[in-house]
Design a protein around this motif. Structure first.
Motif, short mmCIF file in Angstrom:
data_model
loop_
_atom_site.label_atom_id
_atom_site.label_comp_id
_atom_site.label_asym_id
_atom_site.label_seq_id
_atom_site.Cartn_x
_atom_site.Cartn_y
_atom_site.Cartn_z
N SER A 58 38.83 47.09 23.87
CA SER A 58 37.85 47.69 24.78
C SER A 58 36.81 46.64 25.13
O SER A 58 36.48 45.78 24.30
CB SER A 58 37.19 48.92 24.14
OG SER A 58 36.58 48.60 22.90
N TYR A 59 36.29 46.71 26.33
CA TYR A 59 35.35 45.68 26.77
C TYR A 59 34.59 46.14 28.01
O TYR A 59 34.99 47.08 28.71
CB TYR A 59 36.09 44.36 27.07
CG TYR A 59 37.29 44.50 27.97
CD1 TYR A 59 37.20 44.23 29.34
CD2 TYR A 59 38.52 44.88 27.45
CE1 TYR A 59 38.30 44.36 30.16
CE2 TYR A 59 39.63 45.01 28.27
CZ TYR A 59 39.52 44.75 29.62
OH TYR A 59 40.62 44.87 30.43
N VAL A 60 33.48 45.46 28.28
CA VAL A 60 32.69 45.67 29.48
C VAL A 60 33.13 44.65 30.52
O VAL A 60 33.37 43.48 30.18
CB VAL A 60 31.18 45.50 29.21
CG1 VAL A 60 30.37 45.82 30.48
CG2 VAL A 60 30.72 46.37 28.05
N ARG A 61 33.25 45.08 31.76
CA ARG A 61 33.55 44.14 32.84
C ARG A 61 32.47 44.24 33.92
O ARG A 61 32.15 45.32 34.41
CB ARG A 61 34.90 44.44 33.48
CG ARG A 61 35.23 43.45 34.63
CD ARG A 61 36.20 44.04 35.62
NE ARG A 61 37.53 44.20 35.05
CZ ARG A 61 38.34 45.20 35.36
NH1 ARG A 61 37.93 46.15 36.18
NH2 ARG A 61 39.54 45.27 34.82
N MET A 62 31.89 43.08 34.26
CA MET A 62 30.97 43.00 35.39
C MET A 62 31.58 42.08 36.43
O MET A 62 32.03 40.99 36.11
CB MET A 62 29.61 42.44 34.94
CG MET A 62 28.50 42.50 36.00
SD MET A 62 28.65 41.37 37.43
CE MET A 62 28.67 39.77 36.62
N ALA A 63 31.61 42.51 37.67
CA ALA A 63 32.16 41.68 38.74
C ALA A 63 31.18 41.70 39.91
O ALA A 63 30.57 42.73 40.22
CB ALA A 63 33.52 42.21 39.19
N ARG A 64 31.07 40.53 40.57
CA ARG A 64 30.17 40.44 41.72
C ARG A 64 30.61 39.33 42.66
O ARG A 64 30.92 38.22 42.23
CB ARG A 64 28.73 40.15 41.26
CG ARG A 64 27.70 40.31 42.37
CD ARG A 64 26.29 40.13 41.86
NE ARG A 64 25.32 40.73 42.77
CZ ARG A 64 24.01 40.75 42.56
NH1 ARG A 64 23.51 40.19 41.47
NH2 ARG A 64 23.20 41.31 43.44
N GLY A 65 30.66 39.65 43.95
CA GLY A 65 30.97 38.65 44.96
C GLY A 65 29.84 37.67 45.14
O GLY A 65 28.71 37.90 44.69
N GLY A 66 30.11 36.56 45.82
CA GLY A 66 29.13 35.49 45.96
C GLY A 66 28.24 35.59 47.17
O GLY A 66 27.38 34.73 47.37
N GLY A 67 28.40 36.61 48.01
CA GLY A 67 27.58 36.74 49.21
C GLY A 67 26.23 37.37 48.94
O GLY A 67 26.04 38.06 47.94
N PRO A 68 25.26 37.18 49.83
CA PRO A 68 23.92 37.74 49.65
C PRO A 68 23.91 39.24 49.47
O PRO A 68 23.12 39.78 48.69
CB PRO A 68 23.19 37.32 50.94
CG PRO A 68 23.94 36.14 51.45
CD PRO A 68 25.36 36.37 51.07
N GLY A 69 24.78 39.94 50.16
CA GLY A 69 24.78 41.40 50.10
C GLY A 69 25.71 41.99 49.08
O GLY A 69 25.81 43.23 48.96
#
Length: 361
Positions: A58-69
């Motif tokens: 089990s784990y936490v996943r955080m994902a985020r694109g590289g654009g300003p928005g």
């Protein structure tokens, strides 16, 4: 374990370009019980590392694109057996209900083995804030409890902010500031990698397909004995040759074999002259080429070469990727890696380079 040759491609602090005409690759880094990585488009992922002695993953996943928005998405991942299609989970941080007593979060599982709980944006922000002081997040539902470490979460997310240039902006996850989102540069564009199929070229006869690798191996034994280990009995059955052009052939020689890894070197041979053959140095995100590919396969129908190097039997760490033959050389099309062997499956390995594949004739 990963062989010394395949380890040559593993380096996680980088800012080097891959090859002429290719975008800069990303990087990955470990922070206590968390690991984070960003690709060549500044898209980043941070993962908590499962406990080394845990029976389940089990784990936490955080994902985020590289654009300003682009906004961050947080989810809780569970790998277990006999999960229900839907379930209601209770969360606690160091024994205290999160975010409030009696609150539950809906989870789903399509196959009964992989479960996911998507956190709404406000709860994701609250979890990041709680991670500043919290050490452990527990997920409980039915008769099951899963523990996820928060040690290193803040450092990992701060590193992600830094890689994306968000420090001091209103979009930062950790170190917020007054700078507007508009102050951030646009994310890089997806590079286009062309591959040239070679299936239509005249094939080598069965006799020549065996003879060319055999001749190359004999030449290397005389001229460069350390370039490829002496083949074990039966290794020659894995040696192969393919036409890449009217006078150019790709030759693969097995250089080592392990319990779950087979390492091969690749050479370009012009007009059958093994004495002037050139070994292919495959580009990596670190900027240091790798000479061997582990568990690799070349597909003449697409002109693509893939590899999958397992750090250990369960395949919870290692590297994988794809190279494309563009008619001149093999260029990197995709690269994934996981530097820590802690139970994370291959589909969660961090992507450091991606591209748009274009087949050309």
């Amino acid at each position: 374990m990963i062989s010394p040759r395949s380890l040559a491609g593993l380096c996680f602090a980088l800012a080097a370009s891959l090859a002429a005409g290719q975008a800069s690759a990303g990087a990955s880094k470990v922070f206590r019980d968390w690991v984070a990585g960003c690709d060549n488009l500044r898209k980043c992922t941070a993962l908590s590392l499962p406990g080394e002695a845990a029976d389940t993953v089990s784990y936490v996943r955080m994902a985020r694109g590289g654009g300003p928005g682009d906004t961050a998405t947080l989810s809780l991942q569970i790998r277990d057996t006999k999960l229900k299609k839907s379930f209601e989970a209770r969360l606690t941080i160091d024994g205290a209900a999160f975010p409030t007593a009696g609150r539950t979060f809906g989870g789903t599982s399509s196959d009964g083995e992989v479960g996911e709980i998507d956190l709404p944006p406000q709860d994701g922000e609250a979890l990041i804030a709680a991670a500043r002081k919290g050490t452990k997040l527990d997920i409980a539902f039915d008769d099951k409890t899963f523990s996820l470490s928060l040690a290193g979460a803040v450092a990992a997310l701060l590193w992600v902010d830094e890689q994306q240039g968000r420090l001091g902006t209103v979009t930062a996850l950790i170190r917020k500031g007054d700078k507007p989102a508009a102050s951030l540069p646009a994310a890089p564009t997806l590079p286009v990698v062309e591959s040239r199929a070679t299936a239509s070229l005249p094939k080598l006869s069965e006799k020549d397909a065996k003879a060319l690798p055999r001749e190359l191996r004999a030449h290397l034994k005389r001229a460069a004995p350390d370039s490829c280990d002496e083949a074990e009995e039966g290794s020659e059955n894995y040696d192969s040759a393919w036409p890449l052009g009217p006078r150019t052939h790709l030759v693969s020689l097995v250089c080592y074999r392990g319990a779950y890894n087979i390492g091969a070197g690749y050479w370009l041979v012009e007009q059958g002259k093994v004495a002037s053959s050139r070994r292919i140095a495959f580009p990596t995100p670190s900027g240091k080429p790798q000479d061997d590919l582990v568990n690799s396969s070349y597909d003449p129908a697409s002109g693509l070469m893939d590899f999958f190097s397992k750090g250990r039997g369960p395949a919870d760490c290692g590297t994988s990727g794809i190279y494309a033959w563009n008619g001149r050389s093999f260029v990197l099309a995709s690269w994934n890696e996981m530097s820590v062997c802690r139970g994370l499956p291959p589909d969660e390995w961090l992507n450091l380079f991606r591209s748009e594949h274009k087949a050309v004739k």
